[in-house]
Design a protein around this motif. Structure first.
Motif, PDB file in Angstrom:
ATOM      1  N   ASP A  55      21.885 -77.456 -32.902  1.00 28.82           N
ATOM      2  CA  ASP A  55      22.309 -78.641 -33.634  1.00 28.82           C
ATOM      3  C   ASP A  55      21.297 -79.723 -33.280  1.00 28.82           C
ATOM      4  N   GLU A  56      21.528 -80.975 -33.706  1.00 35.54           N
ATOM      5  CA  GLU A  56      20.389 -81.898 -33.589  1.00 35.54           C
ATOM      6  C   GLU A  56      20.073 -82.249 -32.142  1.00 35.54           C
ATOM      7  N   LEU A  57      20.981 -81.930 -31.210  1.00 40.71           N
ATOM      8  CA  LEU A  57      20.649 -82.255 -29.818  1.00 40.71           C
ATOM      9  C   LEU A  57      20.500 -80.990 -28.987  1.00 40.71           C
TER      10      LEU A  57
ATOM     11  N   TRP B 154      10.304 -80.545 -33.963  1.00 37.09           N
ATOM     12  CA  TRP B 154      10.887 -81.610 -33.146  1.00 37.09           C
ATOM     13  C   TRP B 154      12.351 -81.345 -32.840  1.00 37.09           C
ATOM     14  N   ASN B 155      13.097 -80.598 -33.662  1.00 40.57           N
ATOM     15  CA  ASN B 155      14.451 -80.190 -33.258  1.00 40.57           C
ATOM     16  C   ASN B 155      14.356 -79.392 -31.959  1.00 40.57           C
ATOM     17  N   ALA B 156      13.410 -78.455 -31.967  1.00 43.41           N
ATOM     18  CA  ALA B 156      13.273 -77.559 -30.805  1.00 43.41           C
ATOM     19  C   ALA B 156      12.824 -78.338 -29.564  1.00 43.41           C
TER      20      ALA B 156
ATOM     21  N   GLY C  21       9.967 -83.786 -45.587  1.00 41.35           N
ATOM     22  CA  GLY C  21       9.263 -82.494 -45.599  1.00 41.35           C
ATOM     23  C   GLY C  21      10.130 -81.320 -45.181  1.00 41.35           C
ATOM     24  N   ARG C  22      10.964 -81.482 -44.164  1.00 43.50           N
ATOM     25  CA  ARG C  22      11.742 -80.372 -43.626  1.00 43.50           C
ATOM     26  C   ARG C  22      12.816 -79.908 -44.622  1.00 43.50           C
ATOM     27  N   THR C  23      13.390 -80.871 -45.341  1.00 39.19           N
ATOM     28  CA  THR C  23      14.387 -80.490 -46.348  1.00 39.19           C
ATOM     29  C   THR C  23      13.691 -79.959 -47.605  1.00 39.19           C
TER      30      THR C  23
ATOM     31  N   ARG D 244      13.601 -81.443 -28.983  1.00 41.17           N
ATOM     32  CA  ARG D 244      14.569 -82.538 -28.750  1.00 41.17           C
ATOM     33  C   ARG D 244      13.917 -83.899 -28.967  1.00 41.17           C
ATOM     34  N   ARG D 245      13.131 -83.969 -30.033  1.00 41.09           N
ATOM     35  CA  ARG D 245      12.480 -85.240 -30.367  1.00 41.09           C
ATOM     36  C   ARG D 245      13.170 -85.838 -31.584  1.00 41.09           C
ATOM     37  N   ILE D 246      13.445 -87.146 -31.546  1.00 41.33           N
ATOM     38  CA  ILE D 246      14.174 -87.814 -32.623  1.00 41.33           C
ATOM     39  C   ILE D 246      13.334 -87.851 -33.897  1.00 41.33           C
ATOM     40  N   GLN D 247      13.929 -87.435 -35.006  1.00 36.99           N
ATOM     41  CA  GLN D 247      13.191 -87.366 -36.278  1.00 36.99           C
ATOM     42  C   GLN D 247      13.549 -88.524 -37.205  1.00 36.99           C
ATOM     43  N   GLY D 248      14.813 -88.660 -37.512  1.00 37.66           N
ATOM     44  CA  GLY D 248      15.172 -89.712 -38.459  1.00 37.66           C
ATOM     45  C   GLY D 248      14.439 -89.486 -39.769  1.00 37.66           C
TER      46      GLY D 248
HETATM   47  O1  LIG Z   1      16.751 -86.037 -34.846  1.00 36.39           O
HETATM   48  C1  LIG Z   1      17.387 -86.687 -35.705  1.00 36.39           C
HETATM   49  O2  LIG Z   1      16.976 -87.673 -36.294  1.00 36.39           O
HETATM   50  C2  LIG Z   1      18.758 -86.208 -36.064  1.00 36.39           C
HETATM   51  O3  LIG Z   1      19.591 -86.301 -35.010  1.00 36.39           O
HETATM   52  C3  LIG Z   1      18.668 -84.778 -36.608  1.00 36.39           C
HETATM   53  O4  LIG Z   1      17.944 -84.874 -37.756  1.00 36.39           O
HETATM   54  P1  LIG Z   1      17.709 -83.575 -38.665  1.00 36.39           P
HETATM   55  O5  LIG Z   1      19.038 -83.003 -39.073  1.00 36.39           O
HETATM   56  O6  LIG Z   1      16.918 -84.079 -39.828  1.00 36.39           O
HETATM   57  O7  LIG Z   1      16.962 -82.599 -37.798  1.00 36.39           O
END
Ligand SMILES: O=C(O)[C@H](O)COP(=O)(O)O
Length: 215
Positions: free
Chosen positions: A211-213, A14-16, A57-59, A18-22
């Motif tokens: 980065d996150e965006l 979802w980073n790739a 999960g990602r961390t 551009r989907r919001i993860q939270g």
């Molecule tokens: O997408 C999000 O919620 C944040 O902007 C980035 O979150 P992440 O660092 O967990 O990818």
């Protein structure tokens, strides 16, 4: 002097996209896995003694790779999770309505108690990140901990250590698997307490990181 290292997890699907993860989750991409192995080698060279990770999960996956290389155990710490982005989680960043964009703007423009519906405020995020960091002060003398967390969470922590507001985190690019260092020092002459030594170092990565965006 206690040195604490901060690592943002590896790139996710979802980073790739551009989907919001939270506090929702998506798996690391192949690139994210490779980033994690690269930051793990850097952590080993730094002599990391403890790994404390957000339990998402990602961390978790990023921490497992670092722990494998460093030969450390992992402590999972929910206070290191990413900002709860409420009803906008899982949404594509470019799909937001004007009203929804307004909610996101509230988070980053200093609106008091600004939050996305059902989500957290930046002050709430800052409070729990500082509480998780303070726990490192209880580790045995000579410890060198590494925290695995998220873009907004770590940006908020570093910004507030610098004396900036929690929402200033947007001005700091903490790319996937970047490493930052903060020190706890006792110095009547200099600033006593936490100080930022480095932020967002990606020199250990062999390719540009998002980065996150995805800037
Ligand atoms: O997408 C999000 O919620 C944040 O902007 C980035 O979150 P992440 O660092 O967990 O990818």
């Amino acid at each position: 002097m206690l040195q604490v290292y901060l690592v943002r997890h590896g790139e996710t699907q979802w980073n790739a996209e551009r989907r919001i993860q939270g506090q929702s989750d998506s798996p690391l991409t192949d690139k994210g896995e490779k980033q994690a192995w690269q930051v793990a080698e850097r952590a080993k060279a730094l002599g990391i003694t403890h790994i404390i990770s957000s339990d998402l999960g990602r961390t978790r996956r990023t921490a497992e790779i670092i722990a494998d290389v460093c030969g450390c155990d992992i402590v999972f710490e929910p206070r290191l999770r990413e900002l709860d982005m409420g009803v906008l989680e899982r949404r594509h960043i470019d799909s937001l309505t004007e009203e929804e964009e307004g909610w996101r703007r509230q988070l980053v423009n200093g609106t008091d108690d600004g939050r996305i519906p059902d989500g957290e405020s930046m002050q709430e995020l800052s409070d729990r990140m500082h509480a998780a960091l303070a726990a490192c002060l209880q580790l045995p003398e000579g410890s060198r901990p590494l925290l695995v967390s998220h873009g907004m969470a770590l940006g908020c922590l570093v910004s507030t250590i610098l004396g900036l507001p929690a929402y200033a985190e947007r001005r700091l690019r903490l790319r996937n698997c970047s490493i930052s260092r903060i020190d706890y020092q006792h110095s009547p002459w200099l600033a006593s307490g936490w100080v930022v030594e480095t932020a967002g170092d990606v020199s250990h990565l062999d390719a540009p990181a998002l980065d996150e965006l995805q800037r």
